[in-house]
Design a protein around this motif. Sequence first.
Motif, PDB file in Angstrom:
ATOM      1  N   ALA A 176      23.883  40.417  30.296  1.00 28.00           N
ATOM      2  CA  ALA A 176      23.270  40.496  31.626  1.00 28.00           C
ATOM      3  C   ALA A 176      24.327  40.635  32.714  1.00 28.00           C
ATOM      4  CB  ALA A 176      22.417  39.253  31.874  1.00 28.00           C
ATOM      5  N   LEU A 177      25.427  39.873  32.596  1.00 33.11           N
ATOM      6  CA  LEU A 177      26.464  39.959  33.620  1.00 33.11           C
ATOM      7  C   LEU A 177      27.218  41.286  33.530  1.00 33.11           C
ATOM      8  CD1 LEU A 177      27.951  38.912  36.015  1.00 33.11           C
ATOM      9  CD2 LEU A 177      29.291  37.408  34.519  1.00 33.11           C
ATOM     10  N   LEU A 178      27.461  41.774  32.330  1.00 33.99           N
ATOM     11  CA  LEU A 178      28.083  43.092  32.200  1.00 33.99           C
ATOM     12  C   LEU A 178      27.211  44.158  32.862  1.00 33.99           C
ATOM     13  CD1 LEU A 178      29.411  42.938  28.534  1.00 33.99           C
ATOM     14  CD2 LEU A 178      30.811  43.149  30.599  1.00 33.99           C
ATOM     15  N   LYS A 179      25.902  44.032  32.719  1.00 35.06           N
ATOM     16  CA  LYS A 179      24.977  44.972  33.350  1.00 35.06           C
ATOM     17  C   LYS A 179      25.108  44.895  34.873  1.00 35.06           C
ATOM     18  CE  LYS A 179      20.101  46.363  32.911  1.00 35.06           C
ATOM     19  NZ  LYS A 179      19.582  46.166  34.277  1.00 35.06           N
ATOM     20  N   LEU A 180      25.223  43.691  35.406  1.00 39.34           N
ATOM     21  CA  LEU A 180      25.385  43.522  36.854  1.00 39.34           C
ATOM     22  C   LEU A 180      26.729  44.083  37.328  1.00 39.34           C
ATOM     23  CD1 LEU A 180      23.969  39.900  37.305  1.00 39.34           C
ATOM     24  CD2 LEU A 180      22.946  42.028  38.139  1.00 39.34           C
ATOM     25  N   ILE A 181      27.758  43.921  36.500  1.00 35.56           N
ATOM     26  CA  ILE A 181      29.068  44.489  36.846  1.00 35.56           C
ATOM     27  C   ILE A 181      28.950  46.000  37.005  1.00 35.56           C
ATOM     28  CG2 ILE A 181      31.360  45.004  35.900  1.00 35.56           C
ATOM     29  CD1 ILE A 181      31.393  42.164  34.747  1.00 35.56           C
ATOM     30  N   GLY A 182      28.244  46.626  36.077  1.00 34.71           N
ATOM     31  CA  GLY A 182      28.069  48.070  36.148  1.00 34.71           C
ATOM     32  C   GLY A 182      27.232  48.497  37.337  1.00 34.71           C
ATOM     33  N   GLU A 183      26.125  47.798  37.564  1.00 31.14           N
ATOM     34  CA  GLU A 183      25.219  48.161  38.659  1.00 31.14           C
ATOM     35  C   GLU A 183      25.868  47.986  40.021  1.00 31.14           C
ATOM     36  OE1 GLU A 183      21.081  46.888  36.324  1.00 31.14           O
ATOM     37  OE2 GLU A 183      21.942  45.574  37.871  1.00 31.14           O
ATOM     38  N   ASN A 184      26.734  46.957  40.141  1.00 29.36           N
ATOM     39  CA  ASN A 184      27.355  46.661  41.435  1.00 29.36           C
ATOM     40  C   ASN A 184      28.796  47.156  41.534  1.00 29.36           C
ATOM     41  OD1 ASN A 184      25.276  44.797  42.904  1.00 29.36           O
ATOM     42  ND2 ASN A 184      25.335  44.059  40.804  1.00 29.36           N
ATOM     43  N   GLN A 185      29.261  47.831  40.484  1.00 29.88           N
ATOM     44  CA  GLN A 185      30.612  48.401  40.453  1.00 29.88           C
ATOM     45  C   GLN A 185      31.665  47.339  40.823  1.00 29.88           C
ATOM     46  OE1 GLN A 185      30.395  51.879  43.015  1.00 29.88           O
ATOM     47  NE2 GLN A 185      29.452  53.093  41.392  1.00 29.88           N
ATOM     48  N   LEU A 186      31.597  46.210  40.111  1.00 28.71           N
ATOM     49  CA  LEU A 186      32.511  45.105  40.374  1.00 28.71           C
ATOM     50  C   LEU A 186      33.790  45.297  39.563  1.00 28.71           C
ATOM     51  CD1 LEU A 186      29.916  42.186  40.191  1.00 28.71           C
ATOM     52  CD2 LEU A 186      30.824  43.290  42.250  1.00 28.71           C
TER      53      LEU A 186
ATOM     54  N   PRO B 128      35.853  40.242  47.215  1.00 31.79           N
ATOM     55  CA  PRO B 128      36.554  41.311  46.480  1.00 31.79           C
ATOM     56  C   PRO B 128      38.060  41.129  46.452  1.00 31.79           C
ATOM     57  CG  PRO B 128      35.871  42.083  48.648  1.00 31.79           C
ATOM     58  CD  PRO B 128      35.245  40.733  48.459  1.00 31.79           C
ATOM     59  N   GLN B 129      38.576  40.243  47.285  1.00 32.65           N
ATOM     60  CA  GLN B 129      40.025  40.013  47.328  1.00 32.65           C
ATOM     61  C   GLN B 129      40.491  39.064  46.232  1.00 32.65           C
ATOM     62  OE1 GLN B 129      37.768  38.694  49.312  1.00 32.65           O
ATOM     63  NE2 GLN B 129      38.226  36.513  49.583  1.00 32.65           N
TER      64      GLN B 129
ATOM     65  N   THR C   9      24.828  34.472  39.836  1.00 32.40           N
ATOM     66  CA  THR C   9      25.710  33.825  40.804  1.00 32.40           C
ATOM     67  C   THR C   9      27.122  34.395  40.732  1.00 32.40           C
ATOM     68  OG1 THR C   9      24.449  31.766  40.870  1.00 32.40           O
ATOM     69  CG2 THR C   9      26.777  31.614  41.424  1.00 32.40           C
ATOM     70  N   SER C  10      27.623  34.582  39.525  1.00 36.94           N
ATOM     71  CA  SER C  10      28.977  35.116  39.336  1.00 36.94           C
ATOM     72  C   SER C  10      29.125  36.483  39.990  1.00 36.94           C
ATOM     73  CB  SER C  10      29.298  35.232  37.842  1.00 36.94           C
ATOM     74  OG  SER C  10      29.008  34.033  37.173  1.00 36.94           O
ATOM     75  N   ALA C  11      28.145  37.354  39.774  1.00 38.80           N
ATOM     76  CA  ALA C  11      28.205  38.700  40.334  1.00 38.80           C
ATOM     77  C   ALA C  11      28.176  38.667  41.853  1.00 38.80           C
ATOM     78  CB  ALA C  11      27.046  39.535  39.793  1.00 38.80           C
ATOM     79  N   LYS C  12      27.352  37.803  42.411  1.00 35.21           N
ATOM     80  CA  LYS C  12      27.250  37.731  43.870  1.00 35.21           C
ATOM     81  C   LYS C  12      28.550  37.222  44.482  1.00 35.21           C
ATOM     82  CE  LYS C  12      22.241  37.294  44.281  1.00 35.21           C
ATOM     83  NZ  LYS C  12      21.091  36.428  44.675  1.00 35.21           N
TER      84      LYS C  12
END
Length: 246
Positions: free
Chosen positions: A110-120, A94-95, A85-88
């Motif tokens: 898991a969330l760090l992995k999503l940050i990398g995959e989605n370039q957040l 993005p603002q 949910t946090s990643a989405k």
Amino acid sequence: MPMSSPDPSTPTSAANEVNTTPYLRRIKSFVLRAGRLTEGQAKAIETLGPKYLLPFTGKAIDWQLAFGHTDRPKILEIGFGMGETSAKIASIRPQDDFLALEVHEPGVGALLKLIGENQLSNLRLMRHDAVEVIEQMIPDQFLDGIHIYFPDPWHKKRHHKRRLIQAPFAKLLASKLKRGGYWHLATDWEDYAIQMLEVLNQESQLQNIGTENGYALKPDYRPTTKFENRGLRLGHGVWDLMYQKL
């Protein structure tokens, strides 16, 4: 976590569990769950942790150092579970800048992995007791928003005193919001929704801005998890609450 049967994809544990980690010395808002890191989670912590996982310092957070700017809305999330949910939310907003708290190490990985995959670039994490972070690192009238989704309902009546949303915590957290800032909560336990409503309606710093019986419509930015969809299909309810700082 917050549900009848905990779902790993929903925000949950930063607000409830038992300390087995040396640097977590005072436990007030969580109970650590056991869990092993996957290879991918461990790699994400090793490679992305230095940039996106902030240390607990006990001093006011240096937002400029963490995010590279201070002029964007600052949102705190307490208990992100496995981080889906946090990643989405971070990806569709993005603002805004997000600081997400969680003590469950596999969830952090898991969330760090999503940050990398989605370039957040607008999301930072901290693995520490939420109450200590809020008391010591978040200045008063600093936040533009707060998210708490599906905190552990402690469904047995004798355990209700362990619930995160209690009057002293509500007062503390409300003091960290800027005037006009918002606090968004969600739960799938009706009696906890009622307690949240009672506690937060009595907090003088907050105004309920819900639309129906004090509850709010689910905003578009909060995604519906697989667990939540399954519950809705079975006729289970989900209650969103929205408050604004006066």
